[in-house]
Design an enzyme around this catalytic site. Sequence first.
Site, PDB file in Angstrom:
ATOM      1  N   HIS A  76       0.819  -1.223   0.000  1.00 52.48           N
ATOM      2  CA  HIS A  76       0.000   0.000   0.000  1.00 52.48           C
ATOM      3  C   HIS A  76       0.847   1.264   0.000  1.00 52.48           C
ATOM      4  CE1 HIS A  76       0.248   0.963   4.412  1.00 52.48           C
ATOM      5  NE2 HIS A  76       0.330  -0.339   4.562  1.00 52.48           N
ATOM      6  N   ASP A  78      -0.358   4.414   0.994  1.00 53.69           N
ATOM      7  CA  ASP A  78      -0.688   5.444   1.986  1.00 53.69           C
ATOM      8  C   ASP A  78       0.037   5.206   3.306  1.00 53.69           C
ATOM      9  OD1 ASP A  78      -2.286   3.103   2.416  1.00 53.69           O
ATOM     10  OD2 ASP A  78      -3.576   4.253   3.757  1.00 53.69           O
ATOM     11  N   ASP A 140       6.158   1.664   6.369  1.00 50.97           N
ATOM     12  CA  ASP A 140       4.839   1.031   6.277  1.00 50.97           C
ATOM     13  C   ASP A 140       4.001   1.875   5.327  1.00 50.97           C
ATOM     14  OD1 ASP A 140       2.384  -0.128   6.617  1.00 50.97           O
ATOM     15  OD2 ASP A 140       2.107   0.537   8.678  1.00 50.97           O
ATOM     16  N   GLU A 173      -5.047   1.770   2.647  1.00 52.12           N
ATOM     17  CA  GLU A 173      -5.003   0.578   3.499  1.00 52.12           C
ATOM     18  C   GLU A 173      -5.167   0.964   4.964  1.00 52.12           C
ATOM     19  OE1 GLU A 173      -3.200  -2.488   6.140  1.00 52.12           O
ATOM     20  OE2 GLU A 173      -2.611  -0.416   5.887  1.00 52.12           O
ATOM     21  N   GLU A 174      -4.546   2.077   5.348  1.00 49.18           N
ATOM     22  CA  GLU A 174      -4.527   2.466   6.768  1.00 49.18           C
ATOM     23  C   GLU A 174      -5.906   2.852   7.290  1.00 49.18           C
ATOM     24  OE1 GLU A 174      -2.153   1.848   8.601  1.00 49.18           O
ATOM     25  OE2 GLU A 174      -0.280   1.936   7.471  1.00 49.18           O
ATOM     26  N   ASP A 196       3.725  -6.291   3.622  1.00 45.54           N
ATOM     27  CA  ASP A 196       3.302  -5.215   4.531  1.00 45.54           C
ATOM     28  C   ASP A 196       3.548  -5.601   5.989  1.00 45.54           C
ATOM     29  OD1 ASP A 196       2.133  -2.853   5.367  1.00 45.54           O
ATOM     30  OD2 ASP A 196       0.078  -3.623   5.252  1.00 45.54           O
ATOM     31  N   HIS A 378       3.740   3.320  12.401  1.00 44.81           N
ATOM     32  CA  HIS A 378       2.796   4.348  12.868  1.00 44.81           C
ATOM     33  C   HIS A 378       3.401   5.181  13.995  1.00 44.81           C
ATOM     34  CE1 HIS A 378      -0.897   1.835  11.381  1.00 44.81           C
ATOM     35  NE2 HIS A 378       0.142   1.793  10.563  1.00 44.81           N
TER      36      HIS A 378
END
Length: 403
Positions: A76, A78, A140, A173-174, A196, A378
Site C-alpha cells: 500500500h 498510503d 509502512d 489501506e490504513e 506489509d 505508525h
Amino acid sequence: MDLIKRFLNYVSYPTMSDENSDTCPSSEKQLALAKVLLKELKALGLEAKLDEYGYVYGFLKPNTKKIKERVGFIAHMDTSDAVSDTGIKPRELKYEGGDVVLGGTGDRPVVMKASDYPCLARYKGKNIIVTDGTTLLGGDDKAGVAEIVTALEQLIESGEKHGKISVCFTPDEEIGRGADHFDVRGFGADYAYTVDGGTLGEVEYENFNAASAKVVVRGISIHPGSAKNKMVNAASIACEFHNMLPKRQVPEKTEGYQGFFHLTGMSGGTEYAELSYIIRDHDKEKFEAKKQLMRELADKLNAKRGEGTVELIVKDSYYNMKDVLADKMYVVEKAEAAMRECGVEPVSVPIRGGTDGARISYMGLPCPNLCTGGENFHSRYEFVCADDMRKCVEIIKKLMIAK
Ligand SMILES: [Zn+2]
C-alpha cells in the site's frame, strides 16, 4: 536503481490517507506517488495502469511457457494518520547498540531508547534508516513497495525464467479501505502476497475474525421524585449489559490467540443509551459464540425490562484468512521455502488485527502477508533495516521465479 535510493524517493512523497473523506483515493496526494510508480513500472517494461480509484497495477508477461503459475504482490502507498508524514528527513546509520538520538535539540532530544524498544537489539551491527523524531518514516508500507519494484527490476535484468507476475499498489489501506476496489479478476493471479509485515522472517496468515456491535437501550424518563416503579434508566441498563460480559476477555488482558470484547464507546442518559463494541477472535466458533453471548444478554435484559428495551446490531467486518488458506497452505509453504533458501528462518505469529490480504483472500485470491524489514510502524520511532530490506527483495525474487 538501488533499493534504498528508491525507498528514499518514495518516502519523500506525503501520502497520508484521510478517514473523513468519501472519495477513493481518500487523499489526492496519494496520486502523486501512484503516478511515479506507474511511470517506473512502464519504464521496466511492464504493462501498467493507474485506475480511477488510484490503484496502480503492473503486469509482467511470462518469458517461458513452462511456468504456469501466476503470482502477485501487493503493497500500500498510503501512510497512517497517527503521526505526520510530511517533510520526512530519513537518516541511515550503522546501529552500534544502545539508545539512538533521532533529533530534537540539546536540552530536549528525541531518543529511541533501547530499553523501550527491545526490538533494536537484533539490529546491532546492521544499517538502519530512522527519522529525525518529528515524523513517521513511511516504511509502512513504502518499504514493501520499494522491495517489489526492485525485485522486478533485478528479475528482468537477470533474465531468469518466470511466469506471469502481477503487482498492485493500493491506496487507503490504513483506513481499512485498501481492498475495497481491488480488482481480483483483472489482477489475474493464482495467489498473491501482501508485502506489509514487520521483522524479517515474518509470514502472516492468521488474523482475527472481526465484528462490530452496537447496543441501543431505550428507557423511560420521569421526575426522579415520582419515579418509583415507573422510571427505566437506559444508562444503568447499559452498565448492566456491559457488566455481564466476561471481565477478562478484553484487549488489555488478552494476547496471542485470546479473543476479546472491546468497549470502544459509550454515551447516554435516562431515555437513551448506546454502547459500541468491537468483537475479535481467531477461532471461528469462539467468534460466533461471542456474538451469540451478546444476543443472549440482550434477550435476558428484554425479558426482565420489557421487549424492545435493548436492541443489538452486530455487523461482521472481516474474517480469519487461515480458514480460506486451509486447503491452500502451499502458498504459505512457498514463502517459507523461499525464505529458507535465502538463509532466513520463517516465523508465523497470529495477527491481532486484520490485513488487506485477509479481505482479498475472501475475495478469492489467497494472500498471506510477508515481512518488509521495518519496525515500530505508525510512530516517530519507526525505522527500517536496509540489510533486511535487501533480504526481502531476494525473497520476493525467489517467489517470482518459483515454479
Ligand atoms: Zn501497512
